[in-house]
Write a protein that holds these residues in place. Structure first.
Motif, PDB file in Angstrom:
ATOM      1  N   TYR A  27      45.773   2.954  36.852  1.00  0.00           N
ATOM      2  CA  TYR A  27      47.225   3.168  36.786  1.00  0.00           C
ATOM      3  C   TYR A  27      47.839   2.693  38.101  1.00  0.00           C
ATOM      4  CZ  TYR A  27      46.041   6.024  32.768  1.00  0.00           C
ATOM      5  OH  TYR A  27      45.565   6.452  31.558  1.00  0.00           O
ATOM      6  N   PRO A  45      58.784   5.450  28.740  1.00  0.00           N
ATOM      7  CA  PRO A  45      58.545   6.294  27.568  1.00  0.00           C
ATOM      8  C   PRO A  45      57.051   6.576  27.419  1.00  0.00           C
ATOM      9  CG  PRO A  45      59.218   4.058  26.915  1.00  0.00           C
ATOM     10  CD  PRO A  45      59.378   4.152  28.398  1.00  0.00           C
ATOM     11  N   GLN A  49      53.043  12.160  27.044  1.00  0.00           N
ATOM     12  CA  GLN A  49      51.880  12.025  26.163  1.00  0.00           C
ATOM     13  C   GLN A  49      50.680  11.508  26.939  1.00  0.00           C
ATOM     14  OE1 GLN A  49      52.190  10.358  22.114  1.00  0.00           O
ATOM     15  NE2 GLN A  49      50.761   8.778  22.747  1.00  0.00           N
ATOM     16  N   ASN A  50      50.927  10.541  27.826  1.00  0.00           N
ATOM     17  CA  ASN A  50      49.806   9.964  28.583  1.00  0.00           C
ATOM     18  C   ASN A  50      49.211  10.977  29.554  1.00  0.00           C
ATOM     19  OD1 ASN A  50      50.019   7.536  27.237  1.00  0.00           O
ATOM     20  ND2 ASN A  50      51.555   6.761  28.677  1.00  0.00           N
ATOM     21  N   ILE A  53      47.149  13.343  27.540  1.00  0.00           N
ATOM     22  CA  ILE A  53      45.865  12.737  27.156  1.00  0.00           C
ATOM     23  C   ILE A  53      44.886  12.824  28.323  1.00  0.00           C
ATOM     24  CG2 ILE A  53      44.740  10.532  26.661  1.00  0.00           C
ATOM     25  CD1 ILE A  53      47.220   9.863  24.922  1.00  0.00           C
ATOM     26  N   HIS A  56      43.626  16.447  28.812  1.00  0.00           N
ATOM     27  CA  HIS A  56      42.769  17.090  27.811  1.00  0.00           C
ATOM     28  C   HIS A  56      41.286  16.859  28.072  1.00  0.00           C
ATOM     29  CE1 HIS A  56      41.751  13.512  25.435  1.00  0.00           C
ATOM     30  NE2 HIS A  56      41.047  14.279  24.630  1.00  0.00           N
ATOM     31  N   TYR A  57      40.952  15.809  28.850  1.00  0.00           N
ATOM     32  CA  TYR A  57      39.540  15.588  29.161  1.00  0.00           C
ATOM     33  C   TYR A  57      38.942  16.769  29.926  1.00  0.00           C
ATOM     34  CZ  TYR A  57      40.328  10.714  27.949  1.00  0.00           C
ATOM     35  OH  TYR A  57      40.639   9.566  27.300  1.00  0.00           O
ATOM     36  N   PRO A 131      35.818  18.766  27.358  1.00  0.00           N
ATOM     37  CA  PRO A 131      34.724  17.782  27.353  1.00  0.00           C
ATOM     38  C   PRO A 131      34.112  17.576  28.731  1.00  0.00           C
ATOM     39  CG  PRO A 131      36.655  16.925  26.179  1.00  0.00           C
ATOM     40  CD  PRO A 131      37.077  18.193  26.843  1.00  0.00           C
ATOM     41  N   ILE A 132      34.948  17.574  29.756  1.00  0.00           N
ATOM     42  CA  ILE A 132      34.425  17.377  31.111  1.00  0.00           C
ATOM     43  C   ILE A 132      34.666  18.654  31.905  1.00  0.00           C
ATOM     44  CG2 ILE A 132      34.632  16.028  33.246  1.00  0.00           C
ATOM     45  CD1 ILE A 132      35.674  13.706  31.518  1.00  0.00           C
TER      46      ILE A 132
ATOM     47  N   PHE B 521      53.869  -2.207  24.764  1.00  0.00           N
ATOM     48  CA  PHE B 521      53.419  -1.567  23.516  1.00  0.00           C
ATOM     49  C   PHE B 521      54.612  -1.484  22.574  1.00  0.00           C
ATOM     50  CE2 PHE B 521      54.394   1.836  26.574  1.00  0.00           C
ATOM     51  CZ  PHE B 521      55.346   2.573  25.872  1.00  0.00           C
ATOM     52  N   ILE B 555      44.322   8.622  18.594  1.00  0.00           N
ATOM     53  CA  ILE B 555      44.775   8.891  19.954  1.00  0.00           C
ATOM     54  C   ILE B 555      43.516   9.263  20.725  1.00  0.00           C
ATOM     55  CG2 ILE B 555      45.264  11.383  19.719  1.00  0.00           C
ATOM     56  CD1 ILE B 555      47.986  10.581  21.259  1.00  0.00           C
ATOM     57  N   ARG B 556      43.494   8.965  22.044  1.00  0.00           N
ATOM     58  CA  ARG B 556      42.288   9.250  22.814  1.00  0.00           C
ATOM     59  C   ARG B 556      41.909  10.710  22.679  1.00  0.00           C
ATOM     60  NH1 ARG B 556      44.759   6.750  28.052  1.00  0.00           N
ATOM     61  NH2 ARG B 556      46.561   6.983  26.721  1.00  0.00           N
ATOM     62  N   GLU B 581      49.138   6.010  20.484  1.00  0.00           N
ATOM     63  CA  GLU B 581      49.243   5.815  21.931  1.00  0.00           C
ATOM     64  C   GLU B 581      50.569   5.149  22.286  1.00  0.00           C
ATOM     65  OE1 GLU B 581      47.001   6.873  23.961  1.00  0.00           O
ATOM     66  OE2 GLU B 581      45.144   7.026  22.810  1.00  0.00           O
ATOM     67  N   GLN B 582      51.091   5.482  23.461  1.00  0.00           N
ATOM     68  CA  GLN B 582      52.294   4.826  23.970  1.00  0.00           C
ATOM     69  C   GLN B 582      52.055   4.426  25.416  1.00  0.00           C
ATOM     70  OE1 GLN B 582      55.761   4.645  21.851  1.00  0.00           O
ATOM     71  NE2 GLN B 582      53.789   4.014  21.035  1.00  0.00           N
ATOM     72  N   ASP B 583      50.986   3.719  25.634  1.00  0.00           N
ATOM     73  CA  ASP B 583      50.635   3.286  26.985  1.00  0.00           C
ATOM     74  C   ASP B 583      50.133   1.853  26.889  1.00  0.00           C
ATOM     75  OD1 ASP B 583      50.234   3.323  29.678  1.00  0.00           O
ATOM     76  OD2 ASP B 583      48.654   4.848  29.670  1.00  0.00           O
ATOM     77  N   LEU B 631      35.855   9.174  26.396  1.00  0.00           N
ATOM     78  CA  LEU B 631      35.249   9.784  25.210  1.00  0.00           C
ATOM     79  C   LEU B 631      35.290   8.834  24.017  1.00  0.00           C
ATOM     80  CD1 LEU B 631      36.712  13.324  25.779  1.00  0.00           C
ATOM     81  CD2 LEU B 631      34.362  12.581  26.159  1.00  0.00           C
TER      82      LEU B 631
END
Lengths: 184, 660
Positions: A27, A45, A49-50, A53, A56-57, A131-132, B521, B555-556, B581-583, B631
């Motif tokens: 990034y 935008p 969400q990113n 994501i 969540h790991y 998960p991690i 995207f 999604i991941r 995804e939005q990346d 993952l």
């Protein structure tokens, strides 16, 4: 001056007051989350969400703006403070100015403390089936400034509306101080 | 004594004559093979890791059917854009959304031969909006959107036998042209091939391009003798409003063309006045002829292509439209026809000629005005040969093919047989420099080199043969591109790099014209795919008869749903997969065991569909094929297939929640 102080809070309804930026090799331009008085957004935008994501790991909770009550009621407090500030400007008394400034200072401290509590909660309440898992690690972002969280460099700083608010509070103190000197 | 002395002198002379060339070749041999490298070339083409190239180069893939994008000066391959050939890697032509792009009047065609990329232009300069490329075998033209580097439109060319002189573009992208390389009966019918000269025709097609949307339409066609129309270029500046096509086989032969079509000393450049054509169309002086051709358009919001058949075309006949077409005699079987940046000079590369003929647009106009015609063929006046010639480059090399320009008054022509690029001066016609190519160069490219504003810094030569240039790979070897620095007086070879397929032709453009428009995207909220799932709450499975639709999300790092039961042998299962995804740079892939099909490669915000027809009962895994996250390996699921008559209920789930 007091009028400007009150109106500076309007910035909170236009611009974000705080930002948290996460940098990592993947990034290069950073993932930049923006915290508004009434919502959470981002420089692009899809930022929330990113971030979710990524979180969540390691089992962090999803940041869901709907589940953060402060985003709903804090804006009303600010509206009241703008109203009080305008009244103070009309009344034009030093005591009103100081009272408003002190009240805003306390609110800002309370807001930052609340922000810290949320950060602590997100950083420490980790799901058991993440998960991690990294023993002893916390993922709490810095309140203000820089911190390394695993592979990310996290930076937390006020954003435009935050600076406006700070300037507004200082303006109110200044208004009180000038008033006091003039009346002497 | 004297005689003996003389004998010694002669002997010495013989030795000198024998040794000198050997010495020279001893020096020049390796230098020629390396291209006279002087040492600083590596730094000229070195683009530091993480930095961008200065130019994009779009090289046609030839018989691969695709278009490749390279960075210049590094020669790094950036993307192979699938155009006319299916591409299992990207699911192009395999997923349901892109299949309609490859529809034609013959049905679905999975391959073509892609020759000439053209970049869209505004005011005679490349603008970075679209690339166009022709399909030669089943005549078509495709449009690629350069904000996404994807094929978004393909139009079939009716009444054409092979779309070679295409898709050359006018200076504001008003039209693309599509001239037929092979004469064919018009209208197409069952006739004896020996009636070629009488029943065959050569059709030149003008395709209009919508200024805003880029949508193509067959505007009109011009019916000409069945010469073989090879290449084309539009006029610019003063010559804007004209398009020039080269032709060979003006002998009108149909067999052993390598001999029979090489008999005339001069063939023709057909000059078409398309502004005049527009007037004739307006006046209704066209014949509306029945036709049957496909027009395929990909919608950026539904992420789906649709194919429609068009049934009519407007044909202009020169005999009824005076002033529409003129033939300029040009030696000999000319290949490229290239218009200099001012629009005045028209270079006809007679590939079997010893000299290079340059026509003058203003002399051509004057010849037309004073009716300096030799004769007329099928209503087309043939201009007197000497009247249009501006100059001749004398003995520049063997087998001239194609010329581009540097914007500083110089022209660069490729010579296939003598395997070199020759630099010469416009106006004086003198040869300034020559550089060898390794080997057998076809076309060349200077970024913007066929526009009004060339970037005369680099030249890329596209070679047909590589022989010993790279590590051998068995009998089939790569073709190559060679990069020259043309910023100085002398051309300097900097780099050569392998290419995909056969790079027939190329276009280049400053990266700064494309980078700011490049999409990262697709916004999910703009997704209008009829079978989209806007979130995991929309994920579901629906059955209607033997058609099963799986509304799946990614999604991941999971699919929703990832466990599916109740599928039966004989079902047609459509996996409609939406990438939530939005990346940037987070595509997900989808593949399921036993699919007689490709994979899906779904960009963020996009929906794509894979058809799977399970043959045997069992439980089959599916998984993500594009390494998406830490993952990724866990991004997998199962689909259970029962016998045709089984009573297993339709069920789907993700995690522990069974949704039904």
């Amino acid at each position: 001056m007091m009028l400007l102080a009150a109106l500076s809070l309007l910035a909170l309804f236009v611009w974000p007051m705080w930002k948290i930026v996460l940098y990592a090799p993947q990034y290069p331009t950073g993932v930049e989350m923006h915290i508004y008085i009434n919502k959470i957004g981002g420089k692009e935008p899809g930022v929330l969400q990113n971030i979710n994501i990524l979180n969540h790991y390691v089992g962090m909770k999803y940041i869901e703006p709907d589940s953060i009550p402060e985003l709903k009621y804090f804006q009303y407090i600010i509206m009241v403070m703008i109203g009080l500030g305008l009244i103070a400007a009309v009344v034009n008394k030093g005591g009103w100015f100081l009272g408003w400034a002190v009240l805003m200072t306390l609110l800002a401290i309370a807001g930052l403390y609340d922000f810290y509590l949320w950060e602590y909660d997100y950083g420490h309440s980790l799901s058991d089936d993440a998960p991690i898992k990294i023993p002893g690690a916390s993922f709490q972002p810095p309140l203000i400034g820089y911190k390394q969280i695993l592979n990310f460099d996290a930076v937390s700083l006020p954003h435009i509306a935050g600076y406006f608010t700070g300037a507004g509070i200082l303006l109110a103190y200044a208004a009180w101080w000038f008033k006091k000197r003039l009346s002497r | 004594m004297r005689d003996q002395f003389r004998f010694r002198k002669i002997l010495a002379a013989i030795i000198v004559m024998a040794v000198l060339p050997a010495l020279f070749s001893g020096c020049s041999g390796p230098a020629v093979k390396g291209g006279a490298l002087t040492g600083d070339e590596a730094s000229r083409v070195y683009v530091k890791p993480g930095e961008y190239d200065e130019f994009y180069a779009f090289l046609s893939g030839g018989f691969s059917g695709q278009l490749s994008a390279y960075g210049i000066p590094s020669g790094r391959l950036l993307k192979v854009i699938p155009v006319f050939s299916v591409d299992a890697e990207k699911g192009y032509g395999f997923n349901e959304e892109t299949k309609p792009l490859l529809e034609t009047s013959f049905g679905f065609i999975p391959w073509d031969d892609a020759h000439h990329p053209q970049l869209s232009q505004t005011n005679g300069e490349t603008d970075g909006r679209w690339a166009f490329i022709n399909g030669n075998n089943t005549p078509r033209v495709a449009r690629i959107d350069l904000s996404v580097f994807e094929t978004v439109e393909i139009i079939e060319i009716p009444n054409s036998g092979g779309n070679h002189s295409s898709p050359f573009i006018t200076e504001n992208t008003e039209y693309l042209v599509a001239g037929t390389r092979f004469g064919v009966p018009y209208p197409q019918k069952d006739v004896a091939i020996s009636t070629y000269a009488e029943t065959f025709k050569g059709m030149l097609t003008f395709i209009s391009v919508d200024k805003e949307t880029g949508l193509m339409d067959v505007a009109f066609q011009v019916l000409l003798p069945a010469f073989n129309y090879d290449l084309a270029h539009a006029g610019k500046g003063n010559s804007h409003g004209w398009v020039f096509f080269t032709s060979y086989n003006t002998e009108l032969k149909h067999t052993l063309l390598e001999v029979n079509a090489s008999q005339h000393d001069k063939d023709f450049i057909a000059a078409i006045n398309w502004k005049k054509a527009e007037e004739y169309i307006k006046q209704g002086k066209y014949k509306e002829m029945p036709a049957n051709y496909a027009h395929n358009v990909y919608d950026e919001y539904t992420h789906t292509a649709t194919s429609t058949m068009k049934k009519k075309v407007k044909v202009l006949i020169p005999e009824e439209c005076p002033g529409l077409v003129y033939f300029m005699p040009t030696p000999k079987s000319p290949h490229g026809v290239d218009v200099d940046p001012t629009g005045e000079y028209i270079v006809g590369s007679g590939k079997l000629s010893a000299d290079l003929t340059v026509h003058s647009f203003s002399k051509m106009k004057a010849a037309i005005d004073k009716k300096a015609f030799e004769t007329t063929i099928e209503g087309v006046p043939i201009l007197k040969a000497e009247e249009t010639v501006a100059g001749v480059v004398q003995k520049p090399g063997l087998g001239p093919l194609h010329t581009e320009f540097d914007g500083k008054g110089n022209a660069y022509t490729t010579f296939f047989i003598s395997s070199e690029v020759v630099k010469w001066k416009l106006g004086t016609w003198e040869v300034l420099d020559r550089a060898p190519c390794f080997y057998s160069v076809g076309h060349l490219m200077i970024p913007g080199g066929d526009s009004k504003k060339p970037d005369g810094k680099y030249l890329v030569a596209l070679n047909k043969i590589t022989k010993d240039r790279y590590l051998p790979t068995g009998p089939e070897l790569t073709h190559s591109a060679q990069l020259y620095d043309i910023s100085g007086d002398k051309m300097k070879l900097l780099l050569d790099f392998p290419t995909i397929g056969e790079p027939h032709y190329a276009q280049g453009i400053a990266a700064s014209k494309i980078v700011p428009r490049s999409k990262k995207f697709f916004p999910l909220e703009e997704n209008k795919h009829p079978y989209r799932a806007m979130g995991e709450k929309d994920a579901r499975v629906e059955r209607s008869g033997n058609v099963v639709r799986v509304y799946m999300t990614t999604i991941r790092s999971h699919f929703a749903p990832d466990n599916i039961e109740g599928i039966k042998v004989g079902d047609k299962v459509y996996f409609h997969v939406t990438n939530l995804e939005q990346d940037w740079d987070v595509p997900h892939g989808f593949a399921v065991m036993g699919a007689q099909n490709g994979e899906l490669l779904i960009m963020p915000g996009q929906t794509e569909t894979l058809l799977w027809e399970p043959k045997f009962e069992g439980v089959y895994p599916f998984y993500c094929t594009d390494f998406c996250s830490a993952l990724h390996q866990e991004m997998q699921g199962y689909i259970r297939v029962s016998t045709a008559g089984a009573n297993v209920p339709l069920k789907w789930s993700l995690g522990e929640d069974i949704v039904q």
